[in-house]
Design a protein around this motif. Structure first.
Motif: not given
Length: 162
Positions: A75-95
């Protein structure tokens, strides 16, 4: 990709207001922590959806695929910038075992093509369709309400000091 949006301008305004406060750093840290905590139920539901996916039980080259994919869930929270907000993400897996970007492919409706081990035959394999998107979509209202509640709590803390 599912995007759960809350009024980004209101969140940015709240972030600016926090900067002006005496203990703004602590308030910003608390807000970010509360926003991430608001997404914990979503994180748990995605985790259970992925772990409920059928598997052949093969462990090739180390850890199981689902476990490796879940290590990138956050879970990620950003309070500034273009991608302001709270989001859930999964990182890419390398090969991972010759399986590029496993989180995206496992979530895909179309599935992915791969060669059958030791043969020159290609097949299409489909994972648990939309384990991430469907889970987020079904609980979208609850998650949005939790994020708004975290924002409202921080706003109350600021106004109490005035």
């Amino acid at each position: 990709m599912i995007e759960l949006s809350v009024d980004a301008q209101a969140l940015q305004a709240l972030g600016r207001r926090l900067r002006d406060e005496e203990d703004g750093k602590k308030l910003r840290r608390d807000l970010a922590k509360n926003l991430r905590a608001a997404l914990e139920p979503a994180k748990d539901e995605v985790r259970s959806a992925l772990m409920g996916m059928a598997t052949a039980g093969l462990e090739v080259d180390g850890a199981p695929l689902r476990t490796t994919v879940l290590k990138g869930l956050k879970a990620e929270a950003r309070l500034t910038g273009r991608k302001t907000g709270a989001r859930l993400k999964i990182k890419k897996t390398p090969e991972l075992r010759n399986f590029k970007n496993a989180p995206k492919r496992l979530n895909s409706k179309k599935g992915w093509r791969h060669r059958v081990f030791g043969q020159d035959v290609w097949v299409t394999q489909v994972g648990e369709r939309e384990y991430f998107d469907r889970t987020i979509r079904t609980g979208q209202g609850r998650y949005r309400a939790a994020v708004r509640a975290a924002m409202a709590e921080t706003a109350r803390r600021i106004t109490r000091k005035v």
